[in-house]
Design a protein around this motif. Structure first.
Motif, PDB file in Angstrom:
ATOM      1  N   TYR A 341       0.802  -1.218   0.000  1.00 26.71           N
ATOM      2  CA  TYR A 341       0.000   0.000   0.000  1.00 26.71           C
ATOM      3  C   TYR A 341       0.839   1.276   0.000  1.00 26.71           C
ATOM      4  CZ  TYR A 341      -4.307  -2.623   0.541  1.00 26.71           C
ATOM      5  OH  TYR A 341      -5.369  -3.466   0.325  1.00 26.71           O
ATOM      6  N   GLY A 371      -4.682 -11.148   2.459  1.00 31.42           N
ATOM      7  CA  GLY A 371      -4.656 -10.457   1.168  1.00 31.42           C
ATOM      8  C   GLY A 371      -5.876 -10.697   0.297  1.00 31.42           C
ATOM      9  N   THR A 374      -7.556  -7.357  -0.813  1.00 28.00           N
ATOM     10  CA  THR A 374      -6.613  -6.624  -1.672  1.00 28.00           C
ATOM     11  C   THR A 374      -6.622  -7.200  -3.082  1.00 28.00           C
ATOM     12  OG1 THR A 374      -5.204  -6.124   0.224  1.00 28.00           O
ATOM     13  CG2 THR A 374      -4.209  -5.944  -1.958  1.00 28.00           C
ATOM     14  N   LYS A 377      -9.494  -5.737  -4.878  1.00 23.52           N
ATOM     15  CA  LYS A 377      -9.308  -4.323  -5.206  1.00 23.52           C
ATOM     16  C   LYS A 377      -8.439  -4.146  -6.446  1.00 23.52           C
ATOM     17  CE  LYS A 377      -9.958  -2.787  -0.448  1.00 23.52           C
ATOM     18  NZ  LYS A 377      -9.295  -2.367   0.810  1.00 23.52           N
ATOM     19  N   TYR A 383      -6.489  -0.185  -7.154  1.00 20.36           N
ATOM     20  CA  TYR A 383      -5.058  -0.048  -6.883  1.00 20.36           C
ATOM     21  C   TYR A 383      -4.296  -0.669  -8.044  1.00 20.36           C
ATOM     22  CZ  TYR A 383      -6.261   0.994  -1.998  1.00 20.36           C
ATOM     23  OH  TYR A 383      -6.767   1.555  -0.857  1.00 20.36           O
TER      24      TYR A 383
END
Length: 578
Positions: A341, A371, A374, A377, A383
């Motif tokens: 991040y 994770g 993430t 995302k 991201y």
């Protein structure tokens, strides 16, 4: 010219007519405001020469006419200047909002909403005052001095030398005075942001504050921040009070009086001319009192402009391609993906290599911080991978426009965000053009009707901020209906049934079974009943894929997979594998 002034000027150029009107009008205003001393001198002259009554009446009428025109012009210019200021600050606020909308999530992760609101309201308000009336007043100060010097040079050159000598000194002192206020302005606006940040976070977390009996401590913290802001305010205004440039004008008035009397005695100056001199310099002295306020406002303007520019021109815009993702090939592939991040944090994902075929249903499991979210995302292109590539439909995700990618992907998060609007508006949020029958179909599948039909206003029921009037299960059902209404090619369900009771969860899973089979589906869950239905299960641990296979196969062969369930379920002995 400073970057802040050039930036403000770029907005003023958008409203050229109003800006030019404000500048020219303010010049005419100050000329009219400077005329009364000349009328006073004329009345003294008429008295000395014993003028006729008709002459007195004529000059009195001219004086009244000047005052009337002055009042009308002041009213008109105040309206124009205020309208200009509001148009400029409205545009600034709109640009700030647009910039924030286009910033990456990494940027938003590191900025707080209270700071944004402080800049969007407090700093734009300071700029508004700087444009109206300070913009007019600045022009008036400059041209008042120019007009006064011009008149006095015409009346008596010798006496004007004092003002010619003192004017550059006065301008220099004004500059240094405004520069001195700069650090105080920065501190003041920063402390205001801290107060706004704490207020916003306290109101957002009011339930937690009450639950933990933290009201008293929170009030103390807020009081401390408010006290700091108050002290910054006092320091700024104490510094503002030392308006030493005003001493220069007082000095000019004193020297002019002394030298003027000398010239008067030597018959080099008439009494009416001396009245003009003293009246005009007194007029500047009166204006210089307002210049003290204007200098403090302009100092705060510079600080506020810089704070807004820092946010508007932050170089963290989302980068995107030009290709359009039509959803026909909804395969997903991770090629040696690493992600963290921030540059100072640890990697959340490490060496991820994974392919999900179009139309396949894949479940992802793993412990907290493994994770899972993430990974999703990155699929939504919220991201960018730190290293490696994410491909959708065989093309790198950055090659598509964000609009086309996100219109074909629906994500149902565990942490549901609903807007303080109606149930209907929240369901149709991603697809505002949807018909009511389509909304109703999505609501039926997500079992929303079970509680909506019991409400007096049905779908028009307002749910409060973040859906505060709904239970966790009701919010999740609305979120599921919202995602299904988008009719996506890729459906992501991130623990989307965690707040549902067993019966509701079963009914929803049964209802969306056919929906899932017709699209690429990624489901994050630990419910064995759901995992058993998935085509494949991916196991994550510490940001790495440690197992990949069907539910039955992993139960027999993966110690990582079994570890997630063996405390709650009786499992057959491990056959082998990892």
């Amino acid at each position: 010219m400073s970057p802040e002034i050039r930036w403000i000027g770029s907005y003023l150029r958008k409203y050229k007519i109003m800006t030019i009107t404000t500048i020219i009008g303010s010049i005419i205003e100050i000329i009219l405001f400077s005329l009364p001393p000349l009328f006073v001198a004329k009345f003294v002259e008429l008295f000395i020469v014993n003028a006729t009554t008709e002459e007195f009446i004529l000059w009195v009428m001219l004086f009244l006419l000047t005052i009337t025109v002055q009042s009308i012009l002041f009213y008109f210019m105040a309206i124009v200047n205020e309208y200009l200021a509001h148009r400029v600050t409205t545009d600034m606020t709109a640009d700030l909002f647009t910039s924030l909308q286009n910033q990456t999530l990494q940027y938003h992760d590191n900025i707080r909403s209270g700071d944004i609101m402080a800049r969007a309201t407090g700093d734009t308000r300071i700029l508004n005052i700087g444009l109206s009336p300070a913009l007019r007043f600045l022009n008036q100060i400059v041209f008042a001095i120019i007009f006064t010097i011009g008149v006095l040079l015409y009346v008596n050159f010798k006496l004007s030398i004092i003002l010619l000598f003192i004017s550059p000194l006065y301008a220099y002192f004004i500059y240094t005075y405004a520069k001195k206020l700069g650090p105080y302005s920065d501190e003041l606006q920063t402390d205001f942001s801290k107060v706004s940040i704490h207020a916003a976070e306290s109101l957002s977390g009011i339930r937690e504050i009450k639950s933990f009996n933290w009201e008293s401590e929170d009030s103390k913290l807020f009081g401390k921040l408010s006290s700091n802001h108050s002290q910054s305010y006092m320091k700024f205004h104490i510094a503002s009070a030392y308006f030493y440039p005003g001493l220069v004008i007082h000095l000019a008035l004193a020297l002019t009086t002394i030298f003027g009397v000398v010239l008067l005695i030597n018959n080099e100056l008439t009494f009416p001319e001396l009245v003009i001199f003293l009246s005009m310099i007194s007029h500047i002295l009166w204006i210089s009192g307002g210049l003290q306020w204007m200098s403090s406002i302009l100092s705060r303007n510079k600080s506020s402009a810089r704070r807004l520019m820092d946010m508007i021109f932050a170089d963290n815009y989302e980068k995107q391609g030009v290709n359009i993702f039509d959803g026909k090939n909804a395969s997903i592939e991770f090629k040696d993906v690493y992600f963290r991040y921030s540059e100072t944090s640890n990697y959340v994902l490490t060496s991820i290599n994974l392919r999900i075929e179009s139309g396949e249903t894949v479940a992802i499991v793993g412990g907290p911080g493994s994770g899972k979210s993430t990974l999703n995302k990155l699929i939504l292109n919220l991201y960018k991978p730190t290293l490696g590539q994410v491909l959708i439909g065989g093309k790198e995700i950055q090659s598509y426009t964000n609009e086309s990618i996100r219109s074909q992907i629906s994500s149902i998060e565990q942490d549901i965000f609903l807007f303080s609007d109606t149930i209907l508006a929240n369901i149709s949020f991603g697809n505002p053009e949807a018909s009511f029958s389509e909304i109703l179909d999505s609501a039926k599948i997500a079992n929303v009707l079970e509680f909506v039909d019991k409400m007096a206003e049905k779908f028009e029921t307002r749910i409060g901020e973040r859906g505060v009037r709904l239970s966790g299960g009701q919010k999740q059902r609305i979120a599921i209906a919202r995602a299904l209404l988008l009719n996506p090619s890729i459906l992501i369900m991130d623990d989307a049934s965690s707040s549902l009771d067993a019966e509701t969860e079963y009914n929803i899973q049964k209802a969306i079974q056919n929906v899932i089979k017709t699209r690429t589906s990624i489901i994050i869950t630990h419910r064995l009943s759901i995992l058993a239905e998935a085509d494949r299960v991916i196991v994550l641990e510490k940001g790495q894929i440690v197992a990949n296979g069907t539910h039955d196969n992993l139960l027999r062969n993966s110690i990582y997979y079994r570890r997630l369930f063996e405390e709650h379920y009786h499992l057959q002995p491990l056959e082998g594998g990892i």
